[in-house]
Design a protein around this motif. Sequence first.
Motif, PDB file in Angstrom:
ATOM      1  N   CYS A 197       0.512 -12.591  -3.587  1.00  0.00           N
ATOM      2  CA  CYS A 197       0.341 -11.244  -3.015  1.00  0.00           C
ATOM      3  C   CYS A 197      -0.320 -10.274  -3.993  1.00  0.00           C
ATOM      4  O   CYS A 197      -0.836  -9.234  -3.576  1.00  0.00           O
ATOM      5  CB  CYS A 197       1.688 -10.650  -2.611  1.00  0.00           C
ATOM      6  SG  CYS A 197       2.540 -11.654  -1.423  1.00  0.00           S
ATOM      7  N   PHE A 198      -0.285 -10.600  -5.304  1.00  0.00           N
ATOM      8  CA  PHE A 198      -0.636  -9.604  -6.314  1.00  0.00           C
ATOM      9  C   PHE A 198      -2.026  -8.958  -6.147  1.00  0.00           C
ATOM     10  O   PHE A 198      -2.135  -7.729  -6.219  1.00  0.00           O
ATOM     11  CB  PHE A 198      -0.470 -10.186  -7.717  1.00  0.00           C
ATOM     12  CG  PHE A 198      -0.683  -9.169  -8.791  1.00  0.00           C
ATOM     13  CD1 PHE A 198       0.293  -8.227  -9.062  1.00  0.00           C
ATOM     14  CD2 PHE A 198      -1.877  -9.099  -9.484  1.00  0.00           C
ATOM     15  CE1 PHE A 198       0.094  -7.261 -10.016  1.00  0.00           C
ATOM     16  CE2 PHE A 198      -2.084  -8.135 -10.436  1.00  0.00           C
ATOM     17  CZ  PHE A 198      -1.088  -7.211 -10.702  1.00  0.00           C
ATOM     18  N   PRO A 199      -3.083  -9.724  -5.896  1.00  0.00           N
ATOM     19  CA  PRO A 199      -4.400  -9.077  -5.790  1.00  0.00           C
ATOM     20  C   PRO A 199      -4.426  -8.032  -4.673  1.00  0.00           C
ATOM     21  O   PRO A 199      -5.093  -6.999  -4.789  1.00  0.00           O
ATOM     22  CB  PRO A 199      -5.336 -10.251  -5.460  1.00  0.00           C
ATOM     23  CG  PRO A 199      -4.660 -11.436  -5.985  1.00  0.00           C
ATOM     24  CD  PRO A 199      -3.188 -11.183  -5.793  1.00  0.00           C
ATOM     25  N   TRP A 200      -3.689  -8.298  -3.592  1.00  0.00           N
ATOM     26  CA  TRP A 200      -3.622  -7.351  -2.476  1.00  0.00           C
ATOM     27  C   TRP A 200      -2.904  -6.073  -2.906  1.00  0.00           C
ATOM     28  O   TRP A 200      -3.350  -4.978  -2.620  1.00  0.00           O
ATOM     29  CB  TRP A 200      -2.885  -8.024  -1.299  1.00  0.00           C
ATOM     30  CG  TRP A 200      -2.822  -7.168  -0.093  1.00  0.00           C
ATOM     31  CD1 TRP A 200      -3.800  -6.977   0.841  1.00  0.00           C
ATOM     32  CD2 TRP A 200      -1.715  -6.359   0.324  1.00  0.00           C
ATOM     33  NE1 TRP A 200      -3.382  -6.100   1.807  1.00  0.00           N
ATOM     34  CE2 TRP A 200      -2.099  -5.716   1.512  1.00  0.00           C
ATOM     35  CE3 TRP A 200      -0.430  -6.124  -0.210  1.00  0.00           C
ATOM     36  CZ2 TRP A 200      -1.245  -4.824   2.193  1.00  0.00           C
ATOM     37  CZ3 TRP A 200       0.411  -5.254   0.467  1.00  0.00           C
ATOM     38  CH2 TRP A 200       0.006  -4.616   1.649  1.00  0.00           C
ATOM     39  N   LYS A 229      -5.066  -4.021  -5.313  1.00  0.00           N
ATOM     40  CA  LYS A 229      -6.176  -3.322  -4.660  1.00  0.00           C
ATOM     41  C   LYS A 229      -5.769  -1.931  -4.218  1.00  0.00           C
ATOM     42  O   LYS A 229      -6.582  -1.013  -4.177  1.00  0.00           O
ATOM     43  CB  LYS A 229      -6.629  -4.156  -3.443  1.00  0.00           C
ATOM     44  CG  LYS A 229      -8.062  -3.904  -3.030  1.00  0.00           C
ATOM     45  CD  LYS A 229      -8.549  -4.968  -2.063  1.00  0.00           C
ATOM     46  CE  LYS A 229      -7.761  -4.894  -0.762  1.00  0.00           C
ATOM     47  NZ  LYS A 229      -8.141  -5.993   0.167  1.00  0.00           N
ATOM     48  N   HIS A 230      -4.475  -1.759  -3.894  1.00  0.00           N
ATOM     49  CA  HIS A 230      -4.014  -0.483  -3.351  1.00  0.00           C
ATOM     50  C   HIS A 230      -3.486   0.465  -4.409  1.00  0.00           C
ATOM     51  O   HIS A 230      -3.172   1.608  -4.108  1.00  0.00           O
ATOM     52  CB  HIS A 230      -2.951  -0.730  -2.273  1.00  0.00           C
ATOM     53  CG  HIS A 230      -3.522  -1.414  -1.071  1.00  0.00           C
ATOM     54  ND1 HIS A 230      -4.232  -0.756  -0.090  1.00  0.00           N
ATOM     55  CD2 HIS A 230      -3.537  -2.720  -0.725  1.00  0.00           C
ATOM     56  CE1 HIS A 230      -4.640  -1.626   0.809  1.00  0.00           C
ATOM     57  NE2 HIS A 230      -4.245  -2.826   0.450  1.00  0.00           N
ATOM     58  N   ILE A 231      -3.328  -0.015  -5.634  1.00  0.00           N
ATOM     59  CA  ILE A 231      -2.874   0.878  -6.709  1.00  0.00           C
ATOM     60  C   ILE A 231      -3.994   0.954  -7.751  1.00  0.00           C
ATOM     61  O   ILE A 231      -4.218   0.015  -8.501  1.00  0.00           O
ATOM     62  CB  ILE A 231      -1.581   0.353  -7.360  1.00  0.00           C
ATOM     63  CG1 ILE A 231      -0.525   0.118  -6.283  1.00  0.00           C
ATOM     64  CG2 ILE A 231      -1.065   1.341  -8.405  1.00  0.00           C
ATOM     65  CD1 ILE A 231       0.720  -0.592  -6.784  1.00  0.00           C
ATOM     66  N   PRO A 232      -4.708   2.078  -7.789  1.00  0.00           N
ATOM     67  CA  PRO A 232      -5.886   2.156  -8.674  1.00  0.00           C
ATOM     68  C   PRO A 232      -5.549   1.903 -10.139  1.00  0.00           C
ATOM     69  O   PRO A 232      -6.352   1.291 -10.859  1.00  0.00           O
ATOM     70  CB  PRO A 232      -6.365   3.602  -8.484  1.00  0.00           C
ATOM     71  CG  PRO A 232      -5.772   4.044  -7.196  1.00  0.00           C
ATOM     72  CD  PRO A 232      -4.494   3.287  -7.005  1.00  0.00           C
ATOM     73  N   ALA A 233      -4.353   2.330 -10.588  1.00  0.00           N
ATOM     74  CA  ALA A 233      -4.026   2.203 -12.018  1.00  0.00           C
ATOM     75  C   ALA A 233      -3.998   0.742 -12.463  1.00  0.00           C
ATOM     76  O   ALA A 233      -4.268   0.430 -13.626  1.00  0.00           O
ATOM     77  CB  ALA A 233      -2.681   2.869 -12.310  1.00  0.00           C
ATOM     78  N   ILE A 234      -3.658  -0.165 -11.554  1.00  0.00           N
ATOM     79  CA  ILE A 234      -3.624  -1.575 -11.946  1.00  0.00           C
ATOM     80  C   ILE A 234      -4.723  -2.371 -11.240  1.00  0.00           C
ATOM     81  O   ILE A 234      -4.647  -3.590 -11.119  1.00  0.00           O
ATOM     82  CB  ILE A 234      -2.232  -2.216 -11.696  1.00  0.00           C
ATOM     83  CG1 ILE A 234      -1.880  -2.165 -10.208  1.00  0.00           C
ATOM     84  CG2 ILE A 234      -1.149  -1.530 -12.517  1.00  0.00           C
ATOM     85  CD1 ILE A 234      -0.707  -3.074  -9.862  1.00  0.00           C
ATOM     86  N   GLY A 235      -5.739  -1.660 -10.788  1.00  0.00           N
ATOM     87  CA  GLY A 235      -6.813  -2.313 -10.050  1.00  0.00           C
ATOM     88  C   GLY A 235      -7.505  -3.430 -10.812  1.00  0.00           C
ATOM     89  O   GLY A 235      -8.009  -4.377 -10.221  1.00  0.00           O
ATOM     90  N   HIS A 236      -7.527  -3.334 -12.152  1.00  0.00           N
ATOM     91  CA  HIS A 236      -8.216  -4.353 -12.936  1.00  0.00           C
ATOM     92  C   HIS A 236      -7.260  -5.448 -13.385  1.00  0.00           C
ATOM     93  O   HIS A 236      -7.665  -6.350 -14.111  1.00  0.00           O
ATOM     94  CB  HIS A 236      -8.876  -3.710 -14.152  1.00  0.00           C
ATOM     95  CG  HIS A 236      -7.905  -3.022 -15.054  1.00  0.00           C
ATOM     96  ND1 HIS A 236      -7.183  -1.921 -14.655  1.00  0.00           N
ATOM     97  CD2 HIS A 236      -7.521  -3.291 -16.318  1.00  0.00           C
ATOM     98  CE1 HIS A 236      -6.403  -1.537 -15.648  1.00  0.00           C
ATOM     99  NE2 HIS A 236      -6.576  -2.355 -16.663  1.00  0.00           N
ATOM    100  N   TYR A 237      -6.009  -5.391 -12.974  1.00  0.00           N
ATOM    101  CA  TYR A 237      -5.056  -6.388 -13.442  1.00  0.00           C
ATOM    102  C   TYR A 237      -5.378  -7.825 -13.005  1.00  0.00           C
ATOM    103  O   TYR A 237      -5.118  -8.754 -13.771  1.00  0.00           O
ATOM    104  CB  TYR A 237      -3.621  -6.006 -13.032  1.00  0.00           C
ATOM    105  CG  TYR A 237      -2.957  -5.067 -14.012  1.00  0.00           C
ATOM    106  CD1 TYR A 237      -3.714  -4.285 -14.871  1.00  0.00           C
ATOM    107  CD2 TYR A 237      -1.572  -4.957 -14.090  1.00  0.00           C
ATOM    108  CE1 TYR A 237      -3.121  -3.416 -15.765  1.00  0.00           C
ATOM    109  CE2 TYR A 237      -0.965  -4.086 -14.984  1.00  0.00           C
ATOM    110  CZ  TYR A 237      -1.742  -3.319 -15.820  1.00  0.00           C
ATOM    111  OH  TYR A 237      -1.148  -2.469 -16.707  1.00  0.00           O
ATOM    112  N   PRO A 238      -5.912  -8.043 -11.792  1.00  0.00           N
ATOM    113  CA  PRO A 238      -6.229  -9.435 -11.440  1.00  0.00           C
ATOM    114  C   PRO A 238      -7.137 -10.106 -12.470  1.00  0.00           C
ATOM    115  O   PRO A 238      -6.993 -11.298 -12.761  1.00  0.00           O
ATOM    116  CB  PRO A 238      -6.931  -9.297 -10.086  1.00  0.00           C
ATOM    117  CG  PRO A 238      -6.326  -8.094  -9.488  1.00  0.00           C
ATOM    118  CD  PRO A 238      -6.103  -7.145 -10.641  1.00  0.00           C
TER     119      PRO A 238
END
Lengths: 317, 300
Positions: free
Chosen positions: A18-21, A24-33
Amino acid sequence: MLRISKLPIAIFFAIIICFPWIAKHIPAIGHYPDLMVFAGIYCLITIGLSLLMGYAGQISLCQAAFYGIGAYASGILTVRYGMNPWLCMLIGMGISALVALLVGAPSLKLKGHYLAMATLAFGIIVFIIFNEEVELTGGPDGMRGIPGLSLFGFQFDSVNKYYYLVWAFVFAAFIFTINIIQSRTGRALRAIHSSETAASAMGVNISRFKIIVFIYGAVLASLAGSLYAHYLNFINPSTFDLFVSIKLLIMIALGGMHQIWGAIIGAFLITFLSYEWLHFFGEFEIIVYGGILLLVTIFLPDGLAGIPGIIKGWFRN
Amino acid sequence: MEKITFATQLLQYLITGLTIGSIYAMVALGFIIIYNVTEIINFAQGEFVVLGGLVMVVFHVSAGLPLVIAFPATVVLVMLVGILLDRLAIRPIRKPSVLTLIIATIAASILMKGVAMVIWGKDPFDLQAFSGRDPISFFGAIIQPQYLWVIGFLILITISLSIFFNSTIIGKAMRACADNPDAASLVGIDTKKMILLSFALSAAIGAIAGIIVTPISLMEYDRGVSLAIKGFGAAILGGLGSFPGAILGGLIMGTIESFGAGLISSAYKDAFALIVLLAVLFFKPSGLLGSVEISKMKRF
């Protein structure tokens, strides 16, 4: 310690799926994937290392060398000879297995300090070769233009696609390793760790098991290296130097080397530390790593994965 | 200008090799002093050498202290670091196993390396040679005066150590700890103090090696690992635990490296020593002067 419950594994991989989804909705961790791709690559190596160090009790300071052999096998064979990336990945794993057999067979007869130094020396020799064989490896400048991966026309060309690819590999390696731990081999490894003499008296063929685990760790590290090369499309020797081997050691010491979960926790924490949280330390991160490793060794010999056990112990008293 | 013949070239390699080999021998001596008392291989041994060189630069070059003051001051300071290493990294470990001790000294070594990088930065530092840099000609080969200092110090250290371990009560007590720690503590030897002393002594030898090698090859923060691994290679080659073995191993290691770099490939200079190390480990782990019986008695 040999029984590993299935529920946490299911929950963990559900979160991973589920994590990439979520990201995608939390900008602060958008680059985490993107970071998680690297975490997954490190997980592959630490899973093998955890089996070798935590379960079999053998130290290795050359995992980065196998990581590099995988990456350079993929890089050299695709760029210089135009071969199929998947085939290169397999060839890399084959070369790593062979090298691990050749180095491991005499090394693993050695104990403790001798083994540590032998693997350390081997790791440095491989690193020197990556640097000096300029015609083949591109030398210190590295190697560019390594192609991405595709399967039946499906290109793994975005971060999320590659994320699922890497984590599929991690999932497979994780399940396979758990099966090893819970099998006869796992029990043999524990026996070797507690006492080699007792284990061999019980009829465990010590050197065979040690070499199998060493080769298994090398093959996983090589796979990780290939995945790294095809993801970044660029490799250079410093990704595979001695400090990386030490960083891998820090990962499993921090996570806890006596439990397979420790490998995952450690790989995650150190990846996020080095790519995200320690940025402002720049080159001085090495002090933080040294401090972490020393403190964990002294105060948390079983790593973070050992904390639940400590808390349980408090309640019992 | 004399014609450089192949023979003088070989002589030159031999002299350079023996010099650098003396440094490896000192690192190896540092290893086995700690190993004999504690059975720990101190992976931070190379860091003592680096600190020796860099602290000396501060005292001698930056602060302008004369050589005779800066030299002992540096040695004492690095000895303190050695004592701290024992007190802060080794002694607090509650369940010492070979794995945790290796990891602890690796941790200490990268910590020391990091601190050295913060203090001194990444550039190499030079130190003026003790008695100038006018080369001495020797059968056509060139000897830097500093080479003689290095070899002289190895001889001095060897003599001092043999007097210390054979003729002083503390030295004998340390040897007793090495032979059998339980029996040693039964006869009233404070083994913890002896361990501390072994770290201090080993740090001092490392510091001396660092001070005298800096005028030849400069010194920077990240030299520790390669010095440590070659020093360990020397100790293994000679037979881990044997003092004459360490010196012999160091000299052989330095000579192999020098000839390998000169005759085969300078790019693979560092690899030769490591290949020798691996070959010894694989084929004769007891080394040239070590004995299999003694190595079987060791816990780790």
